[in-house]
Write an enzyme that holds these catalytic residues in place. Structure first.
Site, PDB file in Angstrom:
ATOM      1  N   HIS A 102       0.830  -1.205   0.000  1.00  0.00           N
ATOM      2  CA  HIS A 102       0.000   0.000   0.000  1.00  0.00           C
ATOM      3  C   HIS A 102       0.863   1.252   0.000  1.00  0.00           C
ATOM      4  CE1 HIS A 102       0.546  -1.234   4.230  1.00  0.00           C
ATOM      5  NE2 HIS A 102       0.548   0.061   4.536  1.00  0.00           N
ATOM      6  N   HIS A 104       0.519   5.273   1.149  1.00  0.00           N
ATOM      7  CA  HIS A 104      -0.250   6.285   1.873  1.00  0.00           C
ATOM      8  C   HIS A 104      -0.201   7.584   1.068  1.00  0.00           C
ATOM      9  CE1 HIS A 104      -0.058   4.213   5.954  1.00  0.00           C
ATOM     10  NE2 HIS A 104       0.924   3.597   5.315  1.00  0.00           N
TER      11      HIS A 104
END
Ligand code: AMP
Length: 140
Positions: A102, A104
Site C-alpha cells: 500500500h 499512503h
C-alpha cells in the site's frame, strides 16, 4: 516471506471488512485510512496479492503508482491542499504493519504537522471526507 491472504486489506478487498471506499479500477483499490494522520489520508492497494514492493511485479507497481498519482491530485483538490506526502513501508523493520502492498497519500498544507499514529477517526467524519474526495475525483 509469504503473503498472508487473511491480512486486513485482503479482507477489505473481499468485502469481509468495511472501509470508506474512494476509487477502484481493474488493478487497484483505494480507501481512507481508519487512523488518518491528516484529513483525506488514503491508501492505494493492488487488487492482486503481494506483501510490499519487494515481491510486487512491475505491473502491480505501475498500476499502484498510476492510481497514487490520481489520488494525489484528488485529495489535494478535495482539501484545497497545496502539497501531498506519500509514505510507503516495507517489512516490519521498514515500518510496515499490514502486509499487503500500500501507498499512503496525505494532502498537506503549509506548516501542518501529521497527527500521531494510532488515533481512530470518527466513521461519520471519514464518510464526509470520502464524499468530498469522490466528488473531486469526478472532476479529474
Ligand atoms: P503500515 O503498514 O505501517 O503502512 O500501516 C498500515 C496502515 O493501515 C495504518 O496507517 C493504519 O491506520 C491503516 N489501517 C489499519 N487497519 C485499517 C482498516 N481496517 N481500514 C483502513 N486503514 C487501516
Amino acid at each position: 516471506m509469504t503473503y498472508d491472504p487473511d491480512n486486513i486489506f485482503a479482507k477489505i478487498l473481499r468485502g469481509e471488512l468495511p472501509c470508506a471506499k474512494l476509487y477502484e479500477d481493474a488493478e487497484t483499490f483505494v480507501f481512507l485510512d481508519i487512523m488518518p494522520r491528516a484529513d483525506g489520508h488514503c491508501l492505494v492497494i493492488p487488487k492482486t496479492p503481494c506483501r510490499n514492493i519487494l515481491d510486487a511485479s512491475p505491473a502491480q507497481m505501475a498500476a499502484v503508482m498510476a492510481t497514487t498519482q490520481k489520488m494525489a491530485r484528488a485529495v489535494m483538490a478535495a482539501f484545497d491542499a497545496p502539497g501531498v506526502t506519500l509514505q510507503q513501508f516495507n517489512e516490519a523493520a521498514g515500518g510496515q504493519e499490514v502486509f499487503h502492498l500500500h501507498v499512503h497519500v496525505l494532502p498537506r498544507h503549509d506548516g501542518d504537522r501529521l497527527r500521531p499514529p494510532g488515533q481512530m477517526a470518527d466513521p461519520e467524519v471519514l464518510a464526509g471526507h470520502a464524499e468530498k474526495i469522490r466528488a473531486a475525483l469526478a472532476q479529474i
